[in-house]
Scaffold this motif. Sequence first.
Motif, mmCIF file in Angstrom:
data_model
loop_
_atom_site.group_PDB
_atom_site.id
_atom_site.type_symbol
_atom_site.label_atom_id
_atom_site.label_comp_id
_atom_site.label_asym_id
_atom_site.label_seq_id
_atom_site.Cartn_x
_atom_site.Cartn_y
_atom_site.Cartn_z
ATOM 1 N N GLU A 131 0.858 -1.173 0.000
ATOM 2 C CA GLU A 131 0.000 0.000 0.000
ATOM 3 C C GLU A 131 0.897 1.227 0.000
ATOM 4 O O GLU A 131 1.711 1.404 0.894
ATOM 5 N N PRO A 177 1.197 5.304 0.046
ATOM 6 C CA PRO A 177 0.485 6.571 0.265
ATOM 7 C C PRO A 177 0.689 7.499 -0.935
ATOM 8 O O PRO A 177 1.791 7.601 -1.466
ATOM 9 N N SER A 198 -4.271 6.461 -0.792
ATOM 10 C CA SER A 198 -3.259 5.452 -1.072
ATOM 11 C C SER A 198 -3.674 4.606 -2.276
ATOM 12 O O SER A 198 -4.800 4.672 -2.739
#
Length: 69
Positions: free
Chosen positions: A22, A24, A57
């Motif tokens: 993930e 950002p 994200s």
Amino acid sequence: MNKVELLKKLLNSSRGNLFALEIPTTKENENEIQDLIRVLETEKRIKLRENVQREYSVYLQGILKYASE
């Protein structure tokens, strides 16, 4: 971020040849990340299985095909 940095992040987040990451993002670099992913796919370094755009994200899941460190 460039494709080398993204590839290193994918390598660090992988288990074997599977990765889940993930990242950002902001609105400015969201398209940049999508372009880098497309480049890595055309170079046959990764195969993307899932790409989820979230509010702040981007979630990526896939397979590392070949990436040298």
